[in-house]
Design a protein around this motif. Structure first.
Motif, PDB file in Angstrom:
ATOM      1  N   PHE A  47      43.679 -12.585 -14.626  1.00  0.00           N
ATOM      2  CA  PHE A  47      43.874 -13.888 -15.046  1.00  0.00           C
ATOM      3  C   PHE A  47      45.327 -14.264 -15.959  1.00  0.00           C
ATOM      4  CE2 PHE A  47      42.518 -16.994 -18.548  1.00  0.00           C
ATOM      5  CZ  PHE A  47      41.577 -17.814 -17.896  1.00  0.00           C
ATOM      6  N   ARG A  48      45.692 -13.400 -16.145  1.00  0.00           N
ATOM      7  CA  ARG A  48      47.188 -13.541 -16.813  1.00  0.00           C
ATOM      8  C   ARG A  48      48.163 -13.630 -15.621  1.00  0.00           C
ATOM      9  NH1 ARG A  48      46.102  -8.548 -19.925  1.00  0.00           N
ATOM     10  NH2 ARG A  48      45.236  -9.216 -22.040  1.00  0.00           N
ATOM     11  N   ASP A  49      47.837 -13.432 -14.449  1.00  0.00           N
ATOM     12  CA  ASP A  49      48.547 -13.675 -13.148  1.00  0.00           C
ATOM     13  C   ASP A  49      48.682 -15.070 -13.043  1.00  0.00           C
ATOM     14  OD1 ASP A  49      49.779 -11.083 -12.783  1.00  0.00           O
ATOM     15  OD2 ASP A  49      48.237 -10.593 -11.388  1.00  0.00           O
TER      16      ASP A  49
ATOM     17  N   ILE B 138      37.615 -18.311 -14.581  1.00  0.00           N
ATOM     18  CA  ILE B 138      36.544 -17.352 -14.593  1.00  0.00           C
ATOM     19  C   ILE B 138      35.212 -18.484 -14.812  1.00  0.00           C
ATOM     20  CG2 ILE B 138      35.326 -15.863 -16.302  1.00  0.00           C
ATOM     21  CD1 ILE B 138      37.995 -14.685 -16.933  1.00  0.00           C
ATOM     22  N   PHE B 139      34.221 -18.146 -14.083  1.00  0.00           N
ATOM     23  CA  PHE B 139      32.942 -19.002 -14.087  1.00  0.00           C
ATOM     24  C   PHE B 139      31.993 -18.036 -14.748  1.00  0.00           C
ATOM     25  CE2 PHE B 139      35.694 -20.693 -10.926  1.00  0.00           C
ATOM     26  CZ  PHE B 139      35.428 -21.949 -10.908  1.00  0.00           C
ATOM     27  N   ALA B 140      31.360 -18.638 -15.903  1.00  0.00           N
ATOM     28  CA  ALA B 140      30.435 -17.672 -16.479  1.00  0.00           C
ATOM     29  C   ALA B 140      29.078 -18.528 -16.736  1.00  0.00           C
ATOM     30  CB  ALA B 140      30.918 -17.383 -17.939  1.00  0.00           C
ATOM     31  N   ALA B 141      27.754 -17.727 -16.551  1.00  0.00           N
ATOM     32  CA  ALA B 141      26.656 -18.223 -17.056  1.00  0.00           C
ATOM     33  C   ALA B 141      26.386 -17.848 -18.272  1.00  0.00           C
ATOM     34  CB  ALA B 141      25.557 -17.486 -15.994  1.00  0.00           C
ATOM     35  N   VAL B 142      26.000 -18.739 -19.189  1.00  0.00           N
ATOM     36  CA  VAL B 142      26.067 -18.663 -20.780  1.00  0.00           C
ATOM     37  C   VAL B 142      24.832 -19.274 -21.258  1.00  0.00           C
ATOM     38  CG1 VAL B 142      27.170 -19.504 -22.809  1.00  0.00           C
ATOM     39  CG2 VAL B 142      28.524 -19.118 -20.877  1.00  0.00           C
TER      40      VAL B 142
ATOM     41  N   TRP C  69      28.317 -21.929 -32.618  1.00  0.00           N
ATOM     42  CA  TRP C  69      29.780 -21.476 -32.204  1.00  0.00           C
ATOM     43  C   TRP C  69      29.916 -20.111 -33.054  1.00  0.00           C
ATOM     44  CZ3 TRP C  69      27.680 -25.430 -35.417  1.00  0.00           C
ATOM     45  CH2 TRP C  69      27.702 -25.137 -36.733  1.00  0.00           C
ATOM     46  N   GLY C  70      31.269 -20.061 -32.849  1.00  0.00           N
ATOM     47  CA  GLY C  70      31.619 -18.678 -33.621  1.00  0.00           C
ATOM     48  C   GLY C  70      31.484 -17.493 -32.734  1.00  0.00           C
ATOM     49  N   LEU C  71      31.960 -16.288 -33.377  1.00  0.00           N
ATOM     50  CA  LEU C  71      31.683 -15.042 -32.858  1.00  0.00           C
ATOM     51  C   LEU C  71      30.137 -14.747 -32.637  1.00  0.00           C
ATOM     52  CD1 LEU C  71      33.532 -12.691 -31.759  1.00  0.00           C
ATOM     53  CD2 LEU C  71      33.080 -11.666 -33.888  1.00  0.00           C
ATOM     54  N   GLY C  72      30.098 -14.393 -31.129  1.00  0.00           N
ATOM     55  CA  GLY C  72      28.608 -13.984 -30.899  1.00  0.00           C
ATOM     56  C   GLY C  72      27.829 -15.277 -30.309  1.00  0.00           C
ATOM     57  N   ALA C  73      28.397 -16.407 -30.254  1.00  0.00           N
ATOM     58  CA  ALA C  73      27.639 -17.714 -29.985  1.00  0.00           C
ATOM     59  C   ALA C  73      27.221 -17.397 -28.471  1.00  0.00           C
ATOM     60  CB  ALA C  73      28.459 -18.915 -30.302  1.00  0.00           C
ATOM     61  N   ARG C  74      28.240 -17.146 -27.732  1.00  0.00           N
ATOM     62  CA  ARG C  74      27.998 -17.263 -26.364  1.00  0.00           C
ATOM     63  C   ARG C  74      27.224 -15.690 -25.952  1.00  0.00           C
ATOM     64  NH1 ARG C  74      33.521 -18.665 -26.227  1.00  0.00           N
ATOM     65  NH2 ARG C  74      33.592 -20.812 -25.357  1.00  0.00           N
ATOM     66  N   ASN C  75      26.206 -15.953 -24.979  1.00  0.00           N
ATOM     67  CA  ASN C  75      25.640 -14.721 -24.372  1.00  0.00           C
ATOM     68  C   ASN C  75      25.762 -14.792 -22.951  1.00  0.00           C
ATOM     69  OD1 ASN C  75      24.196 -12.555 -23.743  1.00  0.00           O
ATOM     70  ND2 ASN C  75      22.279 -13.542 -23.817  1.00  0.00           N
ATOM     71  N   ILE C  76      27.022 -14.262 -22.665  1.00  0.00           N
ATOM     72  CA  ILE C  76      27.413 -14.337 -21.002  1.00  0.00           C
ATOM     73  C   ILE C  76      26.239 -13.523 -20.231  1.00  0.00           C
ATOM     74  CG2 ILE C  76      29.093 -13.991 -19.406  1.00  0.00           C
ATOM     75  CD1 ILE C  76      30.900 -14.865 -21.699  1.00  0.00           C
ATOM     76  N   THR C  77      25.541 -13.906 -19.240  1.00  0.00           N
ATOM     77  CA  THR C  77      24.706 -13.410 -18.383  1.00  0.00           C
ATOM     78  C   THR C  77      25.224 -13.132 -16.918  1.00  0.00           C
ATOM     79  OG1 THR C  77      23.577 -15.387 -17.952  1.00  0.00           O
ATOM     80  CG2 THR C  77      22.668 -14.107 -19.517  1.00  0.00           C
ATOM     81  N   GLY C  78      26.295 -13.808 -16.424  1.00  0.00           N
ATOM     82  CA  GLY C  78      26.662 -13.741 -15.159  1.00  0.00           C
ATOM     83  C   GLY C  78      28.450 -14.216 -15.222  1.00  0.00           C
ATOM     84  N   VAL C  79      29.410 -13.540 -14.281  1.00  0.00           N
ATOM     85  CA  VAL C  79      30.572 -13.840 -14.357  1.00  0.00           C
ATOM     86  C   VAL C  79      31.237 -13.977 -12.615  1.00  0.00           C
ATOM     87  CG1 VAL C  79      32.884 -12.953 -14.871  1.00  0.00           C
ATOM     88  CG2 VAL C  79      31.047 -12.846 -16.521  1.00  0.00           C
ATOM     89  N   LEU C  80      31.650 -14.804 -12.302  1.00  0.00           N
ATOM     90  CA  LEU C  80      32.602 -14.603 -11.207  1.00  0.00           C
ATOM     91  C   LEU C  80      33.896 -15.365 -11.383  1.00  0.00           C
ATOM     92  CD1 LEU C  80      32.819 -15.137  -8.040  1.00  0.00           C
ATOM     93  CD2 LEU C  80      31.850 -17.422  -8.425  1.00  0.00           C
ATOM     94  N   GLN C  81      34.892 -14.500 -10.882  1.00  0.00           N
ATOM     95  CA  GLN C  81      36.315 -14.829 -11.068  1.00  0.00           C
ATOM     96  C   GLN C  81      36.865 -15.216  -9.558  1.00  0.00           C
ATOM     97  OE1 GLN C  81      38.771 -11.833 -12.542  1.00  0.00           O
ATOM     98  NE2 GLN C  81      40.402 -13.085 -13.327  1.00  0.00           N
ATOM     99  N   THR C  82      37.773 -16.322  -9.670  1.00  0.00           N
ATOM    100  CA  THR C  82      38.478 -16.783  -8.521  1.00  0.00           C
ATOM    101  C   THR C  82      39.797 -16.391  -8.689  1.00  0.00           C
ATOM    102  OG1 THR C  82      39.004 -18.900  -9.044  1.00  0.00           O
ATOM    103  CG2 THR C  82      36.846 -18.535  -7.913  1.00  0.00           C
ATOM    104  N   HIS C  83      40.873 -16.235  -7.800  1.00  0.00           N
ATOM    105  CA  HIS C  83      42.390 -15.986  -7.878  1.00  0.00           C
ATOM    106  C   HIS C  83      42.972 -16.251  -6.604  1.00  0.00           C
ATOM    107  CE1 HIS C  83      41.424 -12.010  -5.999  1.00  0.00           C
ATOM    108  NE2 HIS C  83      42.392 -11.930  -5.700  1.00  0.00           N
ATOM    109  N   LEU C  84      43.971 -17.042  -6.809  1.00  0.00           N
ATOM    110  CA  LEU C  84      44.861 -17.320  -5.753  1.00  0.00           C
ATOM    111  C   LEU C  84      45.443 -16.240  -5.070  1.00  0.00           C
ATOM    112  CD1 LEU C  84      45.799 -19.877  -3.929  1.00  0.00           C
ATOM    113  CD2 LEU C  84      47.704 -19.844  -5.628  1.00  0.00           C
TER     114      LEU C  84
END
Length: 453
Positions: free
Chosen positions: A54-56, A61-65, A73-88
């Motif tokens: 990501f820093r490159d 990042i695509f996340a199912a939330v 809102w705030g810490l713990g508000a998002r419960n992520i259930t799936g992640v897909l990352q794209t990079h060039l």
């Protein structure tokens, strides 16, 4: 009567799920992603893969939330259930991670398809965008599944300590259509409201990509091969199928100064004549030799080099000498190699048959007059061998000593491709496989050395 689309086991669970795209990561988003990968059993992925990639830059990042009911809102508000990352990976070429999910969602095809659809639609804004995967050379399942959804296998190679990988590529827009996602809505996908054929196609694709990649992030040893491997930015010699990345016929990328390629050095007719001449000269080939360091005598040592050579190029010696001279100034400049008064050009033909190779070596130790090495690839069409990549490892001269750097380049032996590099560079020819064992099926090359006066 048309059968109604059935509900999915995950319909209710996915009902509260939304897709979020991260172009930047704040502390709460990072915390949610860390928590997801910890629950998924791969906590190291966040710090070892996701964040560095990501820093490159040029990564999303695509996340199912699933949001906390209150407060959202705030810490713990998002419960992520799936992640897909794209990079060039290179211009217009994108690597996509597997859709990472926790164990309870491993068969949640709607969730995987919805994330993948959002990623593909984002990439497809560029009409020329392509999706790439690295698949192990002898893969059966991944090869079958990739081809069924429109991926094309190319000869672009990627090498690890564990395996040899080939690049599979597909236009993002075509992949959307082939997976049946172009006309689907993400909400319908999450609800499982798609027909059985589309559902099954996506299940096979995502299951294969996930399981085929799993060994790469779960195995503790780099020598354990994964059927599908992660793409590395700048890890290919050229764009897919040998499309030049520069102007004219020259192929360039971020490692272009290690070795410089020139396409179409000969005409088609000249290639055909060269191959015919070489095949007619089969009985004139002799075992290749090496010259051990400190020795003036050439010896045959198949522990280091296994191949056969032809020293008489006949009328083709003048042809190659002229073509090399035509390219020399441009090639030398692109390599950043100092100018030198050109002397003679040595030439020979090399035939690499089944299991032939050439171990790591240099063509010049500084005590001779060789400045640049030249390799021209040709073979029968369609190609009836595999392997035989040329790996070149960059060196620099410091205080009169040749010192290796950490840069290298792997070059696939494509027909009518000529490659130039400084003769001081370490290089090797990887093992060749010729299933038919026939001489005519060999990996052929014209190898030369350009001397200074």
């Amino acid at each position: 009567m048309t059968e109604p689309i059935r509900r999915d086991f995950f319909t209710e669970r996915n009902g509260a799920t939304r897709i979020e795209i991260f172009d930047e990561l704040g502390d709460t988003a990072k915390a949610a992603l860390h928590a997801f990968f910890r629950r998924s059993g791969a906590p190291h992925l966040m710090d070892e893969v996701v964040l560095p990639q990501f820093r490159d830059g040029d990564s999303q990042i695509f996340a199912a939330v699933r949001d906390r009911p209150w407060p959202p809102w705030g810490l713990g508000a998002r419960n992520i259930t799936g992640v897909l990352q794209t990079h060039l990976v290179s211009d217009g070429c994108w690597g996509l991670s597997p859709v990472h999910v926790a164990d309870e969602d491993l068969t949640n095809t709607g969730l995987c398809a919805a994330l993948y659809k959002e990623a593909l639609e984002t990439l497809a804004v560029d009409p020329g965008a392509e999706v790439h995967y690295l698949v192990a050379e002898e893969s059966r399942l991944a090869d079958l599944v990739m081809r069924r959804v429109g991926f094309e296998r190319t000869e672009d190679v990627f090498l690890t300590e564990a395996a040899r990988y080939l690049t599979y590529r597909a236009p993002a827009r075509e992949l959307l259509k082939n997976l049946g996602l172009a006309g689907a809505d993400s909400v319908d996908l999450l609800a499982g409201a798609v027909d059985d054929e589309v559902y099954e196609r996506n299940a096979a694709f995502h299951g294969t990509v996930y399981l085929g990649s799993r060994a790469e992030w779960t195995a503790d040893r780099v020598t354990v091969p994964s059927e599908i491997a992660r793409l590395v930015r700048g890890g290919h010699y050229s764009k897919p199928a040998g499309v030049p990345t520069g102007t004219g016929r020259f192929e360039r990328d971020v490692l272009a100064e290690v070795a410089q390629g020139v396409r179409e050095l000969l005409t088609d007719a000249e290639q055909d004549d060269l191959l015919r001449y070489v095949l007619d000269s089969e009985t004139a080939f002799t075992p290749a030799t090496i010259q051990p360091h400190g020795s003036g005598a050439a010896v045959v040592d198949e522990r280091v080099r296994s191949s056969s050579v032809l020293h008489d190029l006949g009328r083709f010696e003048a042809l190659f000498t002229d073509r090399i001279k035509e390219q020399l100034d441009t090639v030398r400049a692109r390599l950043g190699h100092p100018a030198f008064p050109m002397g003679r050009i040595e030439l020979q033909v090399t035939a690499n048959g089944d299991r032939d190779y050439f171990g790591m070596h240099r063509d010049s130790d500084g005590g001779d007059t060789r400045e640049l090495t030249f390799v021209y690839f040709f073979s029968a069409e369609p190609r009836r061998f595999s392997g035989g990549e040329l790996r070149v490892f960059e060196t620099v001269v410091e205080d009169g000593r040749v010192v290796p750097t950490d840069r290298s380049q792997t070059i696939v032996p494509r027909p009518n491709l000529a490659v130039f590099f400084p003769s001081r560079h370490d290089h090797e020819v990887l093992p060749v496989r010729v299933p038919g064992k026939a001489f005519a099926d060999s990996r052929f090359s014209v190898t030369g050395w350009i001397h200074r006066k």
